[in-house]
Scaffold this motif. Structure first.
Motif, PDB file in Angstrom:
ATOM      1  N   GLU A  81      -2.173   6.185   7.250  1.00 16.53           N
ATOM      2  CA  GLU A  81      -1.592   4.940   6.737  1.00 16.53           C
ATOM      3  C   GLU A  81      -1.345   4.035   7.937  1.00 16.53           C
ATOM      4  O   GLU A  81      -0.584   4.394   8.832  1.00 16.53           O
ATOM      5  N   THR A 111      -2.224  -0.469   1.021  1.00 17.43           N
ATOM      6  CA  THR A 111      -0.841  -0.100   0.758  1.00 17.43           C
ATOM      7  C   THR A 111      -0.007  -1.376   0.797  1.00 17.43           C
ATOM      8  O   THR A 111      -0.379  -2.351   1.450  1.00 17.43           O
ATOM      9  N   TYR A 125       0.171   2.352  -3.453  1.00 16.79           N
ATOM     10  CA  TYR A 125      -1.103   2.818  -2.916  1.00 16.79           C
ATOM     11  C   TYR A 125      -2.156   2.458  -3.954  1.00 16.79           C
ATOM     12  O   TYR A 125      -2.038   2.840  -5.119  1.00 16.79           O
TER      13      TYR A 125
END
Length: 180
Positions: A81, A111, A125
């Protein structure tokens, strides 16, 4: 296949970013997902841009038996991420990639961390999940989507417990444990 999951965190956007970038919290959520082995790496600064990379070995019990021959007795999942710096309101966006080593499955998407009017924060997400096994792609995508959704639901529970456990405490409203 499209996969979209939203988590609700009972805290403000800045505290949510601190949580997502806290290696101790990340280790806890990875353990809670059933990881047999794990590795966590957090780089950057939660007050700016940061990246969280996890690797975990998971049992394949959520994958249908007839598809396990493609992945074996455990799957190695790598998740990255990459969060951009926050906007003035604390919101931020980023990218997410989930790859399953040794399996033809990959999730890539966006995200978003968004403050709400109630003082909480949502983490979304949203991405495309692809399997590249022609005959079984749809079944593998469905199984992988279920596993990813389950892991994210566990993450929401871990986050809520973490926030509750770190919000109470002496004088300044903080516990003596490390802060997220």
């Amino acid at each position: 296949m499209r996969l979209s999951v939203t988590l609700d965190l009972p805290t403000d956007a800045r505290a949510a970013a601190l949580l997502l970038a806290d290696p101790e919290y990340v280790h806890q959520k990875v353990r809670a997902s059933g990881a047999l082995e794990q590795h966590v790496d957090v780089t950057g600064d939660p007050d700016d841009a940061f990246t969280v990379t996890t690797r975990r070995a998971l049992p394949t019990d959520q994958i249908p038996a007839h598809l396990r021959s493609f992945v074996g007795s455990q799957i190695d999942v790598r998740q990255v991420e990459a969060w951009e710096a926050a906007a003035a309101d604390g919101s931020r966006v980023g990218t997410v990639v989930v790859e399953i080593a040794g399996a033809p499955v990959r999730l890539s998407g966006r995200t978003a961390l968004t403050p709400t009017d109630t003082g909480s924060t949502t983490v979304t997400y949203d991405g495309d999940l692809r399997a590249t096994v022609p005959l079984f792609a749809a079944a593998i995508e469905q199984a992988a989507a279920g596993a990813i959704r389950s892991a994210l639901e566990v993450e929401q529970d871990v986050a809520r417990r973490w926030i509750e456990g770190h919000a109470a405490g002496p004088a300044h409203g903080h516990s003596e444990a490390p802060q997220p």
